[in-house]
Write a protein that holds these residues in place. Sequence first.
Motif, PDB file in Angstrom:
ATOM      1  N   ILE A  60       0.681  -1.288  -0.031  1.00  0.00           N
ATOM      2  CA  ILE A  60      -0.064  -0.016   0.100  1.00  0.00           C
ATOM      3  C   ILE A  60       0.910   1.319   0.217  1.00  0.00           C
ATOM      4  N   ASN A  61       1.941   1.043   0.884  1.00  0.00           N
ATOM      5  CA  ASN A  61       2.770   2.231   0.924  1.00  0.00           C
ATOM      6  C   ASN A  61       3.730   2.480  -0.282  1.00  0.00           C
ATOM      7  N   ALA A  62       3.851   1.747  -1.079  1.00  0.00           N
ATOM      8  CA  ALA A  62       4.622   1.800  -2.427  1.00  0.00           C
ATOM      9  C   ALA A  62       3.783   1.955  -3.547  1.00  0.00           C
ATOM     10  N   ILE A  63       2.552   2.249  -3.418  1.00  0.00           N
ATOM     11  CA  ILE A  63       1.568   2.535  -4.351  1.00  0.00           C
ATOM     12  C   ILE A  63       1.631   4.339  -4.641  1.00  0.00           C
ATOM     13  N   PRO A  64       2.073   4.773  -5.931  1.00  0.00           N
ATOM     14  CA  PRO A  64       2.323   6.065  -6.145  1.00  0.00           C
ATOM     15  C   PRO A  64       1.063   6.867  -5.844  1.00  0.00           C
ATOM     16  N   GLU A  65       1.267   7.950  -5.600  1.00  0.00           N
ATOM     17  CA  GLU A  65       0.030   9.064  -5.100  1.00  0.00           C
ATOM     18  C   GLU A  65      -0.994   9.071  -6.227  1.00  0.00           C
ATOM     19  N   ASP A  66      -0.522   9.409  -7.323  1.00  0.00           N
ATOM     20  CA  ASP A  66      -1.363   9.475  -8.637  1.00  0.00           C
ATOM     21  C   ASP A  66      -2.093   8.252  -8.729  1.00  0.00           C
ATOM     22  N   LEU A  67      -1.502   6.901  -8.628  1.00  0.00           N
ATOM     23  CA  LEU A  67      -2.415   5.713  -8.757  1.00  0.00           C
ATOM     24  C   LEU A  67      -3.307   5.503  -7.551  1.00  0.00           C
ATOM     25  N   LYS A  68      -3.036   6.035  -6.445  1.00  0.00           N
ATOM     26  CA  LYS A  68      -3.965   6.046  -5.147  1.00  0.00           C
ATOM     27  C   LYS A  68      -5.128   6.726  -5.607  1.00  0.00           C
ATOM     28  N   ARG A  69      -4.965   7.984  -6.297  1.00  0.00           N
ATOM     29  CA  ARG A  69      -6.143   8.800  -6.737  1.00  0.00           C
ATOM     30  C   ARG A  69      -6.921   8.307  -7.833  1.00  0.00           C
ATOM     31  N   LEU A 198      -9.510   0.036   0.585  1.00  0.00           N
ATOM     32  CA  LEU A 198      -9.128   0.499   1.493  1.00  0.00           C
ATOM     33  C   LEU A 198      -8.235   2.043   1.428  1.00  0.00           C
ATOM     34  N   VAL A 199      -7.418   1.830   0.093  1.00  0.00           N
ATOM     35  CA  VAL A 199      -7.079   3.048  -0.597  1.00  0.00           C
ATOM     36  C   VAL A 199      -7.862   4.130  -0.982  1.00  0.00           C
ATOM     37  N   GLY A 200      -9.014   3.486  -1.692  1.00  0.00           N
ATOM     38  CA  GLY A 200      -9.845   4.491  -2.167  1.00  0.00           C
ATOM     39  C   GLY A 200     -10.715   5.217  -1.079  1.00  0.00           C
ATOM     40  N   LEU A 201     -11.118   4.463  -0.299  1.00  0.00           N
ATOM     41  CA  LEU A 201     -11.681   5.060   1.084  1.00  0.00           C
ATOM     42  C   LEU A 201     -11.145   6.016   1.764  1.00  0.00           C
ATOM     43  N   ALA A 202      -9.862   5.621   1.977  1.00  0.00           N
ATOM     44  CA  ALA A 202      -8.975   6.488   2.803  1.00  0.00           C
ATOM     45  C   ALA A 202      -8.792   7.798   1.880  1.00  0.00           C
ATOM     46  N   GLU A 203      -8.564   7.870   0.568  1.00  0.00           N
ATOM     47  CA  GLU A 203      -8.326   8.953  -0.137  1.00  0.00           C
ATOM     48  C   GLU A 203      -9.662   9.677  -0.083  1.00  0.00           C
ATOM     49  N   GLN A 204     -10.803   9.072  -0.157  1.00  0.00           N
ATOM     50  CA  GLN A 204     -12.061   9.901  -0.276  1.00  0.00           C
ATOM     51  C   GLN A 204     -12.335  10.579   1.140  1.00  0.00           C
ATOM     52  N   ALA A 205     -12.054  10.067   2.054  1.00  0.00           N
ATOM     53  CA  ALA A 205     -12.043  10.480   3.682  1.00  0.00           C
ATOM     54  C   ALA A 205     -11.068  11.578   3.777  1.00  0.00           C
ATOM     55  N   GLY A 206     -10.088  11.814   3.044  1.00  0.00           N
ATOM     56  CA  GLY A 206      -9.004  12.567   3.467  1.00  0.00           C
ATOM     57  C   GLY A 206      -8.081  12.203   4.435  1.00  0.00           C
ATOM     58  N   LEU A 207      -7.908  10.933   4.694  1.00  0.00           N
ATOM     59  CA  LEU A 207      -7.140  10.461   5.854  1.00  0.00           C
ATOM     60  C   LEU A 207      -5.517  10.114   5.607  1.00  0.00           C
ATOM     61  N   MET A 208      -5.319  10.388   4.307  1.00  0.00           N
ATOM     62  CA  MET A 208      -3.949  10.179   3.681  1.00  0.00           C
ATOM     63  C   MET A 208      -2.978  11.089   4.293  1.00  0.00           C
ATOM     64  N   VAL A 209      -1.774  10.762   4.765  1.00  0.00           N
ATOM     65  CA  VAL A 209      -0.716  11.539   5.539  1.00  0.00           C
ATOM     66  C   VAL A 209       0.460  11.020   4.778  1.00  0.00           C
ATOM     67  N   ASP A 210       1.001  12.073   4.109  1.00  0.00           N
ATOM     68  CA  ASP A 210       2.409  11.633   3.394  1.00  0.00           C
ATOM     69  C   ASP A 210       2.339  10.590   2.470  1.00  0.00           C
ATOM     70  N   ASN A 211       1.191  10.130   1.712  1.00  0.00           N
ATOM     71  CA  ASN A 211       0.806   9.102   0.694  1.00  0.00           C
ATOM     72  C   ASN A 211       0.553   7.748   1.599  1.00  0.00           C
ATOM     73  N   LYS A 212       0.351   7.862   3.067  1.00  0.00           N
ATOM     74  CA  LYS A 212       0.120   6.743   3.644  1.00  0.00           C
ATOM     75  C   LYS A 212      -1.107   6.893   4.559  1.00  0.00           C
ATOM     76  N   ILE A 213      -1.825   5.603   4.736  1.00  0.00           N
ATOM     77  CA  ILE A 213      -2.986   5.704   5.461  1.00  0.00           C
ATOM     78  C   ILE A 213      -2.599   5.473   7.102  1.00  0.00           C
TER      79      ILE A 213
END
Length: 370
Positions: A60-69, A198-213
């Motif tokens: 999860i931490n290795a996925i680039p920020e653009d791909l998480k979005r 998990l990544v999608g929900l964290a991105e939607q909720a604005g929970l990402m901190v430095d590209n990490k959940i």
Amino acid sequence: MGFYAKFPAATAPTLGSEAFFVYSVVVGMKIPWQTALAGVFVAAIIFMLITVFKLREMIINAIPEDLKRAIAAGIGLFITFIGLHGGGLIVANKSTVVGLGSFNVGTTWLTIFGIIIISILMIRKVPGGIFIGMLATALLGLVTGLIPMPTRIISTPPSIKPTFLVALNHIGAINSVQMWTVVLTFLLVTFFDTTGTLVGLAEQAGLMVDNKIPRVGKALMSDSTAMLGGSLLGVSPVGVYVESSAGIAVGGRTGLMAVVAGVCFLLSMFFSPLLGVVTTQVTAPALIIVGVLMAQSLQNIDWQKLEVAIPAFLIVIGMPLTYSISDGIAFGFIMYPITMLAAKRGKEVSPIMYALAVVFVIFLWILNVN
């Protein structure tokens, strides 16, 4: 998920794994359902091990920020498509694959009514707008007869005796290449479905901190434990439910959302006849509007750089068109190292992303074989 991980997500048997369990394994491969449950149990054990050793967290931490979005936006389009289809606005079409539904069907207009009401309430920033809109849609359906009135309010939940601990009694049946392929497929489908969600929900909720959940390790352990417990109770692989996005859309940001959802589902076992009025036409408008909210992640993707835009787009469009979160992720993750190498940016790609590209090629091949 609520008490331990404090993450705003509900877990349940996912539709993708249910379909694979029933149609591919039991019906297609003619494997007894008891043996298939044993396969889910073994996959859950492996799932927990790779979680304990933090392999999932590393991925999860290795996925680039653009791909998480892109994953968040793709899930948005995916649940919108589910809503459009469930509401009757989009239907199967032999000539064009999909087509516009019939407007001579009353339930289709019920969906349209729900979309309009929820849209107005959300634009007016009315608290609980999605829930109020669903309630109004259900009431209109009951008044017009488009939704049948429940004949009962309360019913006794069915016994779990036929499936309880059946998986443990059939572990010995996992003794062939075919069964181990089934176990591996259960593992991979659940792994990437829940990881992507998990990544999608964290991105939607604005929970990402430095590209990490935050607390992602606890969320993953909760998810793995749910899958193990589910296999013992007798259900197909449990994962994070994408519909959790509806709760996040109305303000859910903590584990309280997961706890309340869990308690409500426990109660719903006794009120299932009453909850029968919440048809797909009632839930469809909510999914469509939540999809709009999740699609906002598209604006933060760097579309000017094709090496990022191409894999991101494949993820976004792949999820609804394949009707699978994991398949959409596979398209983008396979393409990402290729486009980055073509742009002479291969050194920016982590070894994990290169490894995932290979894993996804194998994953798609296994699905095709099955």
